[in-house]
Design a protein around this motif. Structure first.
Motif, PDB file in Angstrom:
ATOM      1  N   VAL A 173       0.796  -0.915  -0.215  1.00 36.25           N
ATOM      2  CA  VAL A 173      -0.323  -0.118  -0.001  1.00 36.25           C
ATOM      3  C   VAL A 173       0.808   1.416  -0.215  1.00 36.25           C
ATOM      4  N   LYS A 174       0.019   2.142  -0.206  1.00 33.62           N
ATOM      5  CA  LYS A 174       0.614   4.064  -0.825  1.00 33.62           C
ATOM      6  C   LYS A 174      -0.127   4.437  -0.059  1.00 33.62           C
ATOM      7  N   ALA A 175       0.553   5.995   0.016  1.00 33.73           N
ATOM      8  CA  ALA A 175       0.171   7.158   0.636  1.00 33.73           C
ATOM      9  C   ALA A 175      -0.452   8.001  -0.620  1.00 33.73           C
ATOM     10  N   SER A 176      -1.425   7.687  -1.231  1.00 37.15           N
ATOM     11  CA  SER A 176      -2.458   8.258  -2.081  1.00 37.15           C
ATOM     12  C   SER A 176      -3.932   8.072  -2.497  1.00 37.15           C
ATOM     13  N   GLY A 177      -4.315   8.668  -3.354  1.00 29.16           N
ATOM     14  CA  GLY A 177      -5.488   8.493  -3.769  1.00 29.16           C
ATOM     15  C   GLY A 177      -6.362   9.601  -2.666  1.00 29.16           C
ATOM     16  N   CYS A 178      -7.991   9.527  -2.898  1.00 29.08           N
ATOM     17  CA  CYS A 178      -8.669  11.222  -2.051  1.00 29.08           C
ATOM     18  C   CYS A 178      -9.068   9.470  -0.970  1.00 29.08           C
ATOM     19  N   ASN A 179      -8.485   8.398  -0.749  1.00 25.43           N
ATOM     20  CA  ASN A 179      -9.303   8.100   0.427  1.00 25.43           C
ATOM     21  C   ASN A 179      -8.399   7.803   1.361  1.00 25.43           C
ATOM     22  N   GLY A 180      -6.462   8.346   0.763  1.00 24.37           N
ATOM     23  CA  GLY A 180      -5.781   7.728   2.380  1.00 24.37           C
ATOM     24  C   GLY A 180      -4.598   6.344   1.158  1.00 24.37           C
ATOM     25  N   LYS A 228       0.270  -4.600   8.122  1.00 29.32           N
ATOM     26  CA  LYS A 228      -0.906  -4.813   8.790  1.00 29.32           C
ATOM     27  C   LYS A 228      -2.257  -4.256   8.118  1.00 29.32           C
ATOM     28  N   TYR A 229      -1.823  -3.831   6.694  1.00 28.51           N
ATOM     29  CA  TYR A 229      -3.371  -3.232   6.140  1.00 28.51           C
ATOM     30  C   TYR A 229      -3.472  -4.514   4.746  1.00 28.51           C
ATOM     31  N   LEU A 230      -2.742  -5.804   4.735  1.00 27.95           N
ATOM     32  CA  LEU A 230      -3.101  -6.529   3.237  1.00 27.95           C
ATOM     33  C   LEU A 230      -3.723  -8.417   4.150  1.00 27.95           C
ATOM     34  N   ASP A 231      -3.526  -7.951   5.845  1.00 33.20           N
ATOM     35  CA  ASP A 231      -3.326  -9.515   6.201  1.00 33.20           C
ATOM     36  C   ASP A 231      -4.537  -9.749   5.822  1.00 33.20           C
ATOM     37  N   LYS A 253      -9.903  -8.006  -2.918  1.00 32.21           N
ATOM     38  CA  LYS A 253     -10.947  -8.164  -1.407  1.00 32.21           C
ATOM     39  C   LYS A 253     -10.339  -7.932  -0.087  1.00 32.21           C
ATOM     40  N   ASN A 254     -10.235  -7.105   1.014  1.00 35.08           N
ATOM     41  CA  ASN A 254      -9.672  -6.612   1.534  1.00 35.08           C
ATOM     42  C   ASN A 254     -10.532  -6.262   3.354  1.00 35.08           C
ATOM     43  N   PRO A 255     -10.410  -6.747   3.869  1.00 41.54           N
ATOM     44  CA  PRO A 255     -11.809  -7.236   5.400  1.00 41.54           C
ATOM     45  C   PRO A 255     -10.907  -6.173   6.581  1.00 41.54           C
ATOM     46  N   ARG A 256      -9.718  -5.091   5.802  1.00 40.34           N
ATOM     47  CA  ARG A 256      -9.658  -3.684   6.995  1.00 40.34           C
ATOM     48  C   ARG A 256     -10.289  -2.881   6.168  1.00 40.34           C
ATOM     49  N   GLU A 257     -10.778  -2.714   5.607  1.00 42.03           N
ATOM     50  CA  GLU A 257     -10.816  -1.507   4.881  1.00 42.03           C
ATOM     51  C   GLU A 257     -12.229  -0.928   5.263  1.00 42.03           C
ATOM     52  N   ALA A 258     -12.323   0.165   5.464  1.00 45.12           N
ATOM     53  CA  ALA A 258     -13.375   1.137   6.122  1.00 45.12           C
ATOM     54  C   ALA A 258     -14.339   1.426   4.617  1.00 45.12           C
ATOM     55  N   SER A 259     -13.688   1.832   4.223  1.00 45.04           N
ATOM     56  CA  SER A 259     -14.055   1.946   2.641  1.00 45.04           C
ATOM     57  C   SER A 259     -13.168   2.606   1.503  1.00 45.04           C
ATOM     58  N   GLU A 272      -9.689   3.952   2.665  1.00 42.32           N
ATOM     59  CA  GLU A 272      -9.512   3.685   3.480  1.00 42.32           C
ATOM     60  C   GLU A 272      -9.817   2.514   4.752  1.00 42.32           C
ATOM     61  N   PRO A 273      -8.044   2.508   5.863  1.00 39.85           N
ATOM     62  CA  PRO A 273      -8.121   0.938   6.387  1.00 39.85           C
ATOM     63  C   PRO A 273      -9.142   2.117   7.913  1.00 39.85           C
ATOM     64  N   LYS A 274      -9.543   0.250   7.716  1.00 39.60           N
ATOM     65  CA  LYS A 274     -11.020   0.329   9.360  1.00 39.60           C
ATOM     66  C   LYS A 274      -9.306   0.928  11.215  1.00 39.60           C
ATOM     67  N   GLU A 275     -10.199   2.137  11.438  1.00 39.27           N
ATOM     68  CA  GLU A 275      -9.549   2.715  12.712  1.00 39.27           C
ATOM     69  C   GLU A 275      -8.544   2.055  13.443  1.00 39.27           C
TER      70      GLU A 275
END
Length: 113
Positions: free
Chosen positions: A30-37, A72-75, A93-99, A108-111
């Protein structure tokens, strides 16, 4: 753990077979970019993985490498591949996505992450 569907395995193997370096692998991150982070990184790499990278060898013969900051974002994610009239390419398909953003290019990752 990252799950790779049979259709993704087939697509990965096809792409790896076209490379000169037979020890090439799939790099996810993952890299920091885009409108959701964050946005996903899916690329094929010939360089030797860093000692800080996490390398996973699958019984399909595919090696997947993830940098230690991205894991930690992809596991728990699943990598799939679609080839239909609407879309051709890898899907995450990532269960760690909030949106995800409206265009689907960033998330955006989950809190709790």
């Amino acid at each position: 753990m990252i799950t790779i569907t049979p259709s993704a395995v087939k697509a990965i193997k096809q792409r790896l077979s076209r490379r000169d370096n037979k020890s090439a692998y799939l790099r996810l991150g993952v890299k920091a970019s885009g409108c959701n982070g964050f946005s996903y990184l899916v690329e094929f790499d010939d360089e030797m993985p860093s000692v800080k990278d996490i390398a996973m060898m699958y019984d399909t013969g595919i090696q997947v490498v993830v940098d230690n900051k991205s894991i930690k974002y992809l596991d728990g994610m699943t990598l799939d591949y679609s080839n239909n009239l609407m879309k051709q390419g890898f899907e995450i398909k990532n269960p760690r996505e909030a949106s995800r953003c409206g265009c689907g290019k960033s998330f955006e990752p989950k809190e709790s992450e």
